[in-house]
Design a protein around this motif. Structure first.
Motif, mmCIF file in Angstrom:
data_model
loop_
_atom_site.group_PDB
_atom_site.id
_atom_site.type_symbol
_atom_site.label_atom_id
_atom_site.label_comp_id
_atom_site.label_asym_id
_atom_site.label_seq_id
_atom_site.Cartn_x
_atom_site.Cartn_y
_atom_site.Cartn_z
ATOM 1 N N GLN A 1 -0.703 3.868 -1.962
ATOM 2 C CA GLN A 1 -1.431 3.674 -3.258
ATOM 3 C C GLN A 1 -2.641 2.838 -3.121
ATOM 4 O OE1 GLN A 1 1.418 1.400 -5.493
ATOM 5 N NE2 GLN A 1 2.648 3.174 -5.766
ATOM 6 N N LEU A 2 -2.846 2.197 -1.979
ATOM 7 C CA LEU A 2 -4.040 1.336 -1.602
ATOM 8 C C LEU A 2 -5.025 2.146 -0.771
ATOM 9 C CD1 LEU A 2 -5.424 -1.469 -1.356
ATOM 10 C CD2 LEU A 2 -4.105 -1.607 0.934
ATOM 11 N N LEU A 3 -4.800 3.279 -0.123
ATOM 12 C CA LEU A 3 -5.611 4.010 0.827
ATOM 13 C C LEU A 3 -6.181 5.376 0.234
ATOM 14 C CD1 LEU A 3 -3.842 3.462 4.103
ATOM 15 C CD2 LEU A 3 -5.416 2.135 3.208
ATOM 16 N N ASP A 4 -5.423 5.725 -0.955
ATOM 17 C CA ASP A 4 -5.707 7.034 -1.650
ATOM 18 C C ASP A 4 -7.261 7.148 -2.294
ATOM 19 O OD1 ASP A 4 -5.412 5.484 -3.797
ATOM 20 O OD2 ASP A 4 -3.794 6.833 -4.698
ATOM 21 N N HIS A 5 -7.838 5.950 -2.327
ATOM 22 C CA HIS A 5 -9.356 5.839 -2.977
ATOM 23 C C HIS A 5 -10.166 5.565 -1.950
ATOM 24 C CE1 HIS A 5 -8.422 1.570 -2.896
ATOM 25 N NE2 HIS A 5 -9.607 1.421 -2.942
ATOM 26 N N LEU A 6 -9.662 5.557 -0.678
ATOM 27 C CA LEU A 6 -10.669 5.128 0.515
ATOM 28 C C LEU A 6 -11.028 6.655 0.957
ATOM 29 C CD1 LEU A 6 -9.096 2.567 2.399
ATOM 30 C CD2 LEU A 6 -10.729 2.347 0.549
ATOM 31 N N CYS A 7 -11.801 6.751 1.868
ATOM 32 C CA CYS A 7 -12.493 8.044 2.461
ATOM 33 C C CYS A 7 -11.298 9.089 3.171
ATOM 34 C CB CYS A 7 -13.305 7.780 3.388
ATOM 35 S SG CYS A 7 -12.858 6.901 5.089
ATOM 36 N N GLN A 8 -11.294 10.151 3.007
ATOM 37 C CA GLN A 8 -10.416 10.778 3.921
ATOM 38 C C GLN A 8 -10.870 11.128 5.268
ATOM 39 O OE1 GLN A 8 -9.694 14.868 1.981
ATOM 40 N NE2 GLN A 8 -9.244 15.822 3.666
ATOM 41 N N ILE A 9 -10.145 11.164 6.360
ATOM 42 C CA ILE A 9 -10.787 11.033 7.607
ATOM 43 C C ILE A 9 -10.341 12.569 8.398
ATOM 44 C CG2 ILE A 9 -10.828 8.564 7.886
ATOM 45 C CD1 ILE A 9 -8.441 8.825 9.818
ATOM 46 N N HIS A 10 -11.225 12.888 9.261
ATOM 47 C CA HIS A 10 -10.899 13.771 10.157
ATOM 48 C C HIS A 10 -11.069 13.272 11.724
ATOM 49 C CE1 HIS A 10 -11.146 17.473 12.495
ATOM 50 N NE2 HIS A 10 -10.489 18.115 11.718
ATOM 51 N N MET A 11 -10.230 13.279 12.182
ATOM 52 C CA MET A 11 -9.996 12.258 13.673
ATOM 53 C C MET A 11 -9.896 13.528 14.629
ATOM 54 S SD MET A 11 -7.326 9.417 14.614
ATOM 55 C CE MET A 11 -7.720 8.450 13.422
ATOM 56 N N THR A 12 -11.166 13.054 15.652
ATOM 57 C CA THR A 12 -11.416 13.945 16.704
ATOM 58 C C THR A 12 -11.142 13.096 17.916
ATOM 59 O OG1 THR A 12 -12.870 15.451 15.634
ATOM 60 C CG2 THR A 12 -12.946 15.546 17.867
ATOM 61 N N VAL B 1 -2.735 5.794 10.987
ATOM 62 C CA VAL B 1 -3.884 5.951 10.175
ATOM 63 C C VAL B 1 -4.312 7.219 10.066
ATOM 64 C CG1 VAL B 1 -6.158 5.042 10.340
ATOM 65 C CG2 VAL B 1 -4.613 3.556 10.891
ATOM 66 N N LYS B 2 -4.189 8.118 10.845
ATOM 67 C CA LYS B 2 -4.580 9.557 10.855
ATOM 68 C C LYS B 2 -3.822 10.208 9.671
ATOM 69 C CE LYS B 2 -5.060 13.687 13.344
ATOM 70 N NZ LYS B 2 -4.876 14.565 14.709
ATOM 71 N N GLY B 3 -2.628 9.671 9.573
ATOM 72 C CA GLY B 3 -1.677 10.330 8.569
ATOM 73 C C GLY B 3 -1.736 9.748 7.033
ATOM 74 N N CYS B 4 -2.131 8.539 7.054
ATOM 75 C CA CYS B 4 -2.377 8.054 5.880
ATOM 76 C C CYS B 4 -3.643 7.952 5.130
ATOM 77 C CB CYS B 4 -1.628 6.258 5.821
ATOM 78 S SG CYS B 4 -2.509 5.381 6.590
ATOM 79 N N MET B 5 -4.806 7.930 5.953
ATOM 80 C CA MET B 5 -5.972 7.962 5.287
ATOM 81 C C MET B 5 -6.558 9.627 5.103
ATOM 82 S SD MET B 5 -8.273 5.018 6.973
ATOM 83 C CE MET B 5 -9.602 5.132 5.987
ATOM 84 N N SER B 6 -5.924 9.945 3.871
ATOM 85 C CA SER B 6 -6.107 11.543 3.694
ATOM 86 C C SER B 6 -6.667 11.537 2.325
ATOM 87 C CB SER B 6 -4.746 12.410 3.538
ATOM 88 O OG SER B 6 -3.801 11.601 3.069
ATOM 89 N N GLY B 7 -7.359 10.600 1.963
ATOM 90 C CA GLY B 7 -8.034 10.518 0.450
ATOM 91 C C GLY B 7 -7.032 10.464 -0.652
ATOM 92 N N LEU B 8 -7.449 11.615 -1.357
ATOM 93 C CA LEU B 8 -6.550 11.602 -2.721
ATOM 94 C C LEU B 8 -4.957 12.141 -2.667
ATOM 95 C CD1 LEU B 8 -9.449 13.053 -5.021
ATOM 96 C CD2 LEU B 8 -8.570 10.572 -5.071
ATOM 97 N N SER B 9 -4.887 12.821 -1.532
ATOM 98 C CA SER B 9 -3.757 13.302 -1.269
ATOM 99 C C SER B 9 -2.858 12.308 -0.310
ATOM 100 C CB SER B 9 -3.717 14.501 -0.536
ATOM 101 O OG SER B 9 -4.409 13.995 0.755
ATOM 102 N N SER B 10 -3.262 11.069 -0.113
ATOM 103 C CA SER B 10 -2.630 10.108 0.592
ATOM 104 C C SER B 10 -1.384 9.621 -0.316
ATOM 105 C CB SER B 10 -3.576 8.943 1.048
ATOM 106 O OG SER B 10 -2.701 7.959 1.332
ATOM 107 N N ASN B 11 -0.451 9.313 0.499
ATOM 108 C CA ASN B 11 0.679 8.650 -0.268
ATOM 109 C C ASN B 11 0.843 7.228 -0.677
ATOM 110 O OD1 ASN B 11 2.174 11.239 -0.282
ATOM 111 N ND2 ASN B 11 3.118 10.900 1.863
ATOM 112 N N SER C 1 0.999 -1.165 0.077
ATOM 113 C CA SER C 1 -0.102 0.118 0.008
ATOM 114 C C SER C 1 0.703 1.136 0.016
ATOM 115 C CB SER C 1 -0.977 -0.128 0.981
ATOM 116 O OG SER C 1 -0.249 0.223 2.360
ATOM 117 N N GLY C 2 2.178 1.259 0.365
ATOM 118 C CA GLY C 2 3.097 2.454 0.598
ATOM 119 C C GLY C 2 2.854 2.912 1.680
ATOM 120 N N VAL C 3 2.435 2.359 2.626
ATOM 121 C CA VAL C 3 2.274 2.969 4.076
ATOM 122 C C VAL C 3 3.787 3.070 4.742
ATOM 123 C CG1 VAL C 3 1.730 2.556 6.528
ATOM 124 C CG2 VAL C 3 -0.129 2.356 4.427
#
Length: 246
Positions: free
Chosen positions: A75-86, A63-73, A15-17
């Motif tokens: 390759q596996l997670l860039d098409h998943l949702c972009q999260i905002h963690m509280t 997870v907070k750093g890599c689940m950033s939607g289309l801007s994710s580094n 995934s490139g994590v």
């Protein structure tokens, strides 16, 4: 179990994590990351329970750093949702109103404009040290019953949820989501973890010594737990020598 964990590791590598040099990519970290990503994407409440030092908070940060939607580094997670963690830090003084306000605050980060075909945002509420809130006389965790059943809000807006604890909670709460528990790792896992968190320049020099430290730690831990269910020797006591090696 080893086969499944190998699949976790292969998935993360493909995934490139990326992990920092002093981060041990051990079984606990791989499983925690995998479960967080899957449960957030599928909007399934998740409870992760384990001793201090079992990579719960570290997995949350990764997870907070890599689940950033289309801007994710990744390759596996860039098409998943972009999260905002509280995050909400629980304590014996926590109140239900504080947890409810955290969910309402998370809801503000989602709107019709942010959820398009090109950008899907998922707010995620994390209750850190959620087990401490069970000691509160005000019973703040009772708010979770309706919040988790209604996806976090009264209007059923989808909000992800992760509860992190050092010990198990009341089954009535954990039954509202998936429950992952981490035990003390075995000796081989301890040795691997110790070497990976040690500075790369010192791994060859300290490899055998750290292996012996792992063996001594297991002996002490087993001696303590024979007579007392609560050990005074924790994983962080074992990890410290490797982290501070120079």
């Amino acid at each position: 179990s080893s086969g499944i964990n190998a699949e976790y590791g292969e998935m993360l590598h493909n995934s490139g994590v990326h992990f920092q040099e002093d981060v041990a990519e051990n079984e606990a970290l791989r499983e925690n990351i995998f479960m967080m990503v899957v449960c957030i994407e599928l909007n399934i409440p998740l409870f992760i329970v384990g001793h201090p030092g079992s990579s719960k908070s570290l997995a949350k940060l990764i997870v907070k750093g890599c689940m950033s939607g289309l801007s994710s580094n990744s390759q596996l997670l860039d098409h998943l949702c972009q999260i905002h963690m509280t995050s909400f830090q629980c304590s014996p003084q926590s109140e239900a109103e504080g947890i409810e306000r955290t969910f309402e605050s998370a809801k503000k980060f989602i709107s019709d404009e942010t959820n398009t075909q090109n950008r899907r945002v998922m707010p995620v509420v994390v209750l850190d040290e959620i087990g401490l809130a069970e000691d509160s006389k005000k019973m703040p965790l009772k708010a979770l019953h309706s919040l988790l059943e209604n996806n976090g809000t009264s209007d059923h807006t989808k909000i992800g949820f992760i509860g992190i604890s050092n010990w198990s909670l009341d089954p009535a709460k954990m039954n509202r989501g998936l429950y992952v528990t981490r035990q003390i790792p075995d000796l081989d896992e301890l040795k691997t973890t110790a070497k990976q968190i040690c500075k790369e320049s010192m791994r060859e020099k300290l490899g055998s010594q750290l292996g012996r430290v792992a063996e001594v730690y297991m002996e002490i831990y087993k001696d303590f737990t024979k007579t007392d269910t609560k050990s005074y020797i924790g994983l962080r006591d074992f990890l410290l020598p490797g982290k501070t090696s120079v």
